[in-house]
Design an enzyme around this catalytic site. Structure first.
Site, PDB file in Angstrom:
ATOM      1  N   GLY D 148       0.826  -1.196   0.000  1.00 21.86           N
ATOM      2  CA  GLY D 148       0.000   0.000   0.000  1.00 21.86           C
ATOM      3  C   GLY D 148       0.860   1.246   0.000  1.00 21.86           C
ATOM      4  CB  CYS D 149       0.159   4.680  -1.154  1.00 21.11           C
ATOM      5  SG  CYS D 149      -1.515   4.893  -0.506  1.00 21.11           S
ATOM      6  CE1 TYR D 150      -1.565   8.148   4.095  1.00 20.55           C
ATOM      7  CE2 TYR D 150      -3.385   6.643   3.757  1.00 20.55           C
ATOM      8  CZ  TYR D 150      -2.919   7.932   3.889  1.00 20.55           C
ATOM      9  OH  TYR D 150      -3.784   8.989   3.818  1.00 20.55           O
ATOM     10  CB  THR D 152       5.414   2.336   0.195  1.00 20.21           C
ATOM     11  OG1 THR D 152       4.824   1.198  -0.434  1.00 20.21           O
ATOM     12  CG2 THR D 152       6.754   2.647  -0.456  1.00 20.21           C
ATOM     13  CB  ALA D 153       5.388   6.712   3.005  1.00 20.95           C
TER      14      ALA D 153
END
Lengths: 344, 344, 344, 344
Positions: D148-150, D152-153
């Site tokens: 997911g995007c969150y 990853t960060a």
């Protein structure tokens, strides 16, 4: 009618003061100063005021200011401290929207603002103008340090928990998001649309001037020494602050009890709105309004998250200043401050 | 106190009516309808109203509406026409913020809106609610067609020239830029931030429903058949319309004479502000305010460019509706409409 | 490998040149100058380049520049004219992204830019770098005047009609909308987010420096004296120009014929995309790409509306400059320029 | 050439995959599916692809997909799990950009996504596709759960500290800010410009599906059970995630040691960029690029703040998927992924 003056009227807090004071039923704005724009009509700089305001900027003149009832300083730090003592001596009340009188300790001020404090006596007499917590003192004060925008949002969100001694003191975090107007009306490259729109970044993570202001006030309210991590971020929007506040409970507390704590603390406050437990207030719900909306969460037992939103130019600056003025002049605190937020 | 109702209260014109009517000194909003949200508090949908409004949505009930003094329709076209005749029969005044009564010719309506007009008699009785040009008629009317947002900006900008017969009729162009709120509070993919922010595009270039409304009104005011090219564009902003209007003078006219034409025409108008010749009004100068700001240019002899800006939700919708209501009830036309635009 | 230099590398056209030239297979950027930032790494100013670029700014040094193959000037007007003659004498090709060589007539230049032209001989040798219309001349030139951003969008949209002699010459209007990056990377108050976001305004309505550039080029292409009304507007977005172009046909023409005119004119052009008749291109469809997308409308018989969109920093500046460079060095014109627009 | 297919090609991750795969030197996209848009050209929906892509959408056909080398699922959860087993059986590699294979525990999946997992065997075989931590496993896998995007960060920012066992496990906070494209290309009212622009709000504070994904991965990397407070916020911007990460050191560590930890961990990583200590990365510095930029702070001894920014559609979705594909097919991991971020 209260005769009011505004020193430093070309920034956003200046024009916002005018938006609120011009229709105020008990105020007449008689002076607005700007050295650079002296002689020019205010509404050539702020066309939203066309038809509402015939004032022209004047260079600041101590004799003229001394005849007013109240003077608002919408100036960078270092200005109000040079003028306030004389105004106070002439029985003019002073509300400083800058930072000169926010830090009670002159040395702390000197450390964070890089200049010695030149009016330490006035500093001792100043009252921190957060009405929800210092209402009685404000009523008796003649010099008000209007709180910073971030501190207003953070303190209103943390204070009920800290007053009640519920949080571990060493785990407080305030992750704050501000619109660009908080940086002032100034031509800095990093604020132009191609730099600051459609992007998000933090700034001042390792230290920001609003941190000592928050810590000092929360320490005062809690009776303990409060340190917190304060992280400001610049948002691609114009107005608004969203404070996301994190704390650890010292002992278990039900969601209902948490909610009741906030609801009761602010039940009589006209300008603090406690939302239902678990809500998510948006900054747009306070755009242009003198209100702080707060919601409480407890995602895991003991982990409290408080969301607190204000309009940085209203409850975070000019609106709170008018609220303080109302209080100082024994007017109803809400007078002239019941604008409904502009949504959408 | 005027007892008011709002039919269709979940869109942007609905909430904007509430923002203006709730503090209005001569109005009490008694009913706000929404079938889908019946029973829910209005302020759960529009949190800016928290603390200002205890109303709940109700399903529209003709008997209840019939006891009011005025009903505002903030509905898509096709709704007001079915209810207005009965309300009028009960002596309720009706202000339709939708399109049902804007086009006097039922066939033109049918062509552009794709439905037969079901209240042709009411249509004949309706008055086009642009106070600056139809003030006397409005005062005597019981059914007001509140103008479209684009037509308001365009007509106020072109009319002084056309009333005076100064322009070639076949060269009129209205290049218009609108904020996204003009498209309503509706979940369409093309309106979401990733599609509509940080981008500009035209739409409806080959034909838009506001063109016949503009042409009919300008034709009426000029006594000639006016056709114009109307080009709407969607802007990456929330509120505001910027109309850039082009026309060719039939005979030479000095800049001063042009400016005087506009200044004199609108000298007594509380809600039309003519800026100095050659100015550039920004939509933000009218954000939240019931005002149209206009500036005139003549870049080359004979080529006139008029810039006209409004807030589409205020002077372009809810504010103008309240202005019409004031007029219909013989109140001062500005009552409750003197909010200063929110800038920044 | 072409050895390239960039003079004036701290603005948006400078960083955009780097974005395009660093991965270009036939170019090596050897020099990028900035007096103010000499000695600093470029990627500290433009963090998007981290990992892609080890260059440091240097003060401009004529001897070093004279050893390059091509120098791009990404500077305000008045800079390139002082350096170009010497570079040309050393057989360095020059592409000026500023305005110094766009107006062939030195007196017209002096009028609009407020300074005498100091390199009239170079001016006579310069070629206007719009490849779609001056491709052969570009290939033989050593000094290119890279077109302005507005002129690129306007000329590409109007030229097919004017080359064919189809329009009345006295009714041309170019209503243009630009993102804020078009104003450059400069700390002006009117460009900061609280001023320029969420608002729309025109500027320079009575006269803008790009008008004579457009008029001269269209006059050259049509063989007639073209005057047009040019109205730029500042949009609350970062990149992009949307030109809405109006003209009157001299004689009837079918929609199909109009469309065919554009489709055929640009059939072989890699960087002009003619959309289906009646389309509405959005600026976001060209964000970051070296392409102009065009759509044609005829809302009423004889009234032509052309919509033309570009990215002001790419096809309106740096991308077109690289396209010109490719042409000058006999490389495929699309080399290094096939980036797909970033959407959303 | 790798024959690739995209299932679910009408959302933002779909078009972003095309932007990256179309120019990829080792890939040919042969199929892109959409039931609703079957038969229509992709570039009518995504005009940025005009001239770059002749594909039409097709209804998903298992037989056709089974002949490809790799299939990307850019679909909501619940889709990939039904198709993946059969594709794997035909020796087609699968990269799921949705959530079906991110949570190794089928019961946890069922709890957070409200559906039973219908491919538990495939789930067991799936590899979490974060190359910086699972590179070797990815190379040997045939089914990738793209993070997911969150997550990853957040994971890239926290993992170096947790791998080294430096943080107290019970004080981790991830305060995350996302652009609106993270919510997908869907017509929801709360995402339209008048609702989501010029405002900031948190959502899902009491629980969000990305939290268990983050916690499971960080637990795996640290060998401890990690719980964290995850607070997502919706930003008024299009692309980008800014994760502000808070942790408490278990023992004192100098700023230099902290910085070295990150610098060394990511020294060989092409797509993780560690900025100088105390920096403030902006999301715009990664717009359109497959990179995560990280900066470390220690505002007070023991209090670590990590700032981590990515483009949610690139390193947070499509770019990482291509990175995984490169790895699976033994290509250089950076192939086709060296786009420079678009700034401004």
């Amino acid at each position: 009618m209260i005769r009011a003056g505004i020193v430093g009227g070309t920034g956003y807090t200046g024009v916002e003061l005018l938006r609120l004071l011009l229709p105020h039923p008990e105020v007449t704005v008689q002076v607005i100063t700007s050295r650079a724009e002296a002689g020019e009509r205010v509404d050539t700089h702020f066309p939203n005021l066309r038809g509402m305001c015939d004032l022209c900027y004047t260079a600041p003149d101590p004799e003229i200011l001394a005849k007013l009832d109240v003077v608002f300083f919408a100036t960078p730090h270092g200005v109000a401290m040079d003028s306030a003592p004389e105004l106070l001596a002439h029985d003019v009340r002073v509300i400083d929207l800058g930072a000169d009188f926010r830090l009670a300790d002159a040395e702390v001020f000197a450390h964070w603002y890089g200049m010695a404090h030149r009016a330490p006596e006035a500093l001792r007499a100043a009252c921190y103008g957060l009405p929800e917590y210092f209402r009685e003192h404000i009523a008796q004060s003649r010099l008000i340090a209007n709180p910073g925008c971030y501190p207003t949002a953070v303190i209103l969100g943390f204070a009920p928990l800290l007053e009640a001694g519920l949080l571990h003191q060493d785990t407080l975090i305030a992750d704050c998001k501000s619109g660009v107007s908080g940086a002032g009306r100034t031509g800095r490259v990093n604020l132009i649309v191609p730099e600051a729109a459609d992007s998000v970044a933090a700034y001042g993570v390792s230290g920001h001037r609003h941190r000592p202001e928050i810590e000092a006030t929360l320490s005062k309210l809690s009776g303990e020494t409060i340190e917190l991590q304060f992280t400001p971020h610049l948002m691609p929007m114009i107005r608004g602050i969203h404070a996301t506040l994190y704390g650890q409970l010292q002992q278990p507390l039900s969601d209902a009890a948490l909610q009741a704590l906030f609801a009761e603390r602010y039940a009589q406050e006209p300008f603090v709105d406690v939302l239902p437990f678990g809500s998510h207030p948006a900054t747009r719900s306070v755009r242009g309004a003198n209100v702080c909306r707060i919601a409480v969460h407890q995602p895991r037992p003991g982990q409290v998250v408080v969301l607190s939103v204000i309009d940085n130019l209203v409850k975070g600056a000019a609106g709170q200043a008018v609220q303080n003025m109302n209080r100082m002049f024994a007017l109803p605190e809400s007078l002239g401050l019941t604008q409904i937020a502009l949504l959408p």
